[in-house]
Scaffold this motif. Structure first.
Motif, mmCIF file in Angstrom:
data_model
loop_
_atom_site.group_PDB
_atom_site.id
_atom_site.type_symbol
_atom_site.label_atom_id
_atom_site.label_comp_id
_atom_site.label_asym_id
_atom_site.label_seq_id
_atom_site.Cartn_x
_atom_site.Cartn_y
_atom_site.Cartn_z
ATOM 1 N N LEU A 103 66.680 31.717 73.197
ATOM 2 C CA LEU A 103 65.445 32.472 73.389
ATOM 3 C C LEU A 103 64.331 31.885 72.504
ATOM 4 N N ALA A 104 64.666 31.595 71.260
ATOM 5 C CA ALA A 104 63.661 30.999 70.349
ATOM 6 C C ALA A 104 63.196 29.655 70.880
ATOM 7 N N LEU A 105 64.106 28.847 71.391
ATOM 8 C CA LEU A 105 63.758 27.545 71.953
ATOM 9 C C LEU A 105 62.833 27.686 73.167
ATOM 10 N N VAL A 106 63.183 28.606 74.052
ATOM 11 C CA VAL A 106 62.354 28.841 75.242
ATOM 12 C C VAL A 106 60.956 29.286 74.834
ATOM 13 N N MET A 107 60.865 30.154 73.845
ATOM 14 C CA MET A 107 59.556 30.678 73.458
ATOM 15 C C MET A 107 58.691 29.645 72.750
ATOM 16 N N LYS A 108 59.289 28.553 72.288
ATOM 17 C CA LYS A 108 58.502 27.458 71.696
ATOM 18 C C LYS A 108 57.878 26.580 72.780
#
Length: 188
Positions: free
Chosen positions: A182-187
């Motif tokens: 999720l953190a990767l996608v939001m970056k």
């Protein structure tokens, strides 16, 4: 006494819902016509009144699953502003959560079948290919990006994350996979 067209349509819908869920839970090859019909409250003999073959049932059940996913995504994107989320965050959170990991029968067909699809018949692969394209386009739009590659990368991240989270036998690791993805996608 015969069945009305409405009763037949309702029965067909129950079969599609059951088959769709069973395929996402157990895989394409595990779908048994007799069990599927029985779980829909129908006899095995009624099958050919609804579908021409098992392959036709599988394809329609997957179309149903994809349609459910598309509706769920659209609903979340539409209401994302009310929840204070961006459309991309809303889509990512539809997929990257523990409920989705624990309930493949109610989740994304692509996430459930990605590993198995390479062995599926060409019609199933074509359907899933179309869904990958639609989903990537939807995500590209939600991310306000001009790059089709960004949408495809996010789809791959989501599908991979769900696949891995379902594969491991460590809940803490599964949760870490989801949150890191999720953190990767939001970056993006």
């Amino acid at each position: 006494m015969g069945y009305s067209q409405a009763q037949k349509a309702e029965s067909r819908q129950r079969v599609l819902e059951n088959a769709s869920r069973q395929i996402r839970e157990d895989g394409i090859e595990a779908l048994g016509v007799a069990d599927c019909m029985r779980s829909a409250g129908l006899t095995h003999g009624a099958f050919y009144g609804h579908f021409s073959s098992r392959d036709a049932l599988i394809l329609e059940a997957l179309e149903h699953a994809v349609s459910q996913s598309e509706k769920r995504i659209a609903s979340h994107v539409t209401s994302s502003g009310k929840r204070g989320e961006t459309p991309l965050q809303s889509i990512a959170e539809v997929f990257l959560n523990e409920r989705h990991v624990r309930n493949p029968g109610n989740g994304c067909a692509l996430c459930a079948l990605a590993g198995e699809a390479r062995h599926a018949n060409p019609d199933v692969r074509e359907l899933l290919t179309g869904y990958v394209r639609k989903l990537a386009s939807r995500i590209t739009q939600a991310a306000s990006s001009d790059s089709k590659d960004a949408g495809l990368g996010i789809v791959a991240t989501i599908v991979g994350a769900i696949t891995l989270a379902r594969a491991v036998d460590d809940d803490k690791l599964a949760k870490s996979i989801l949150s890191a993805s999720l953190a990767l996608v939001m970056k993006s």
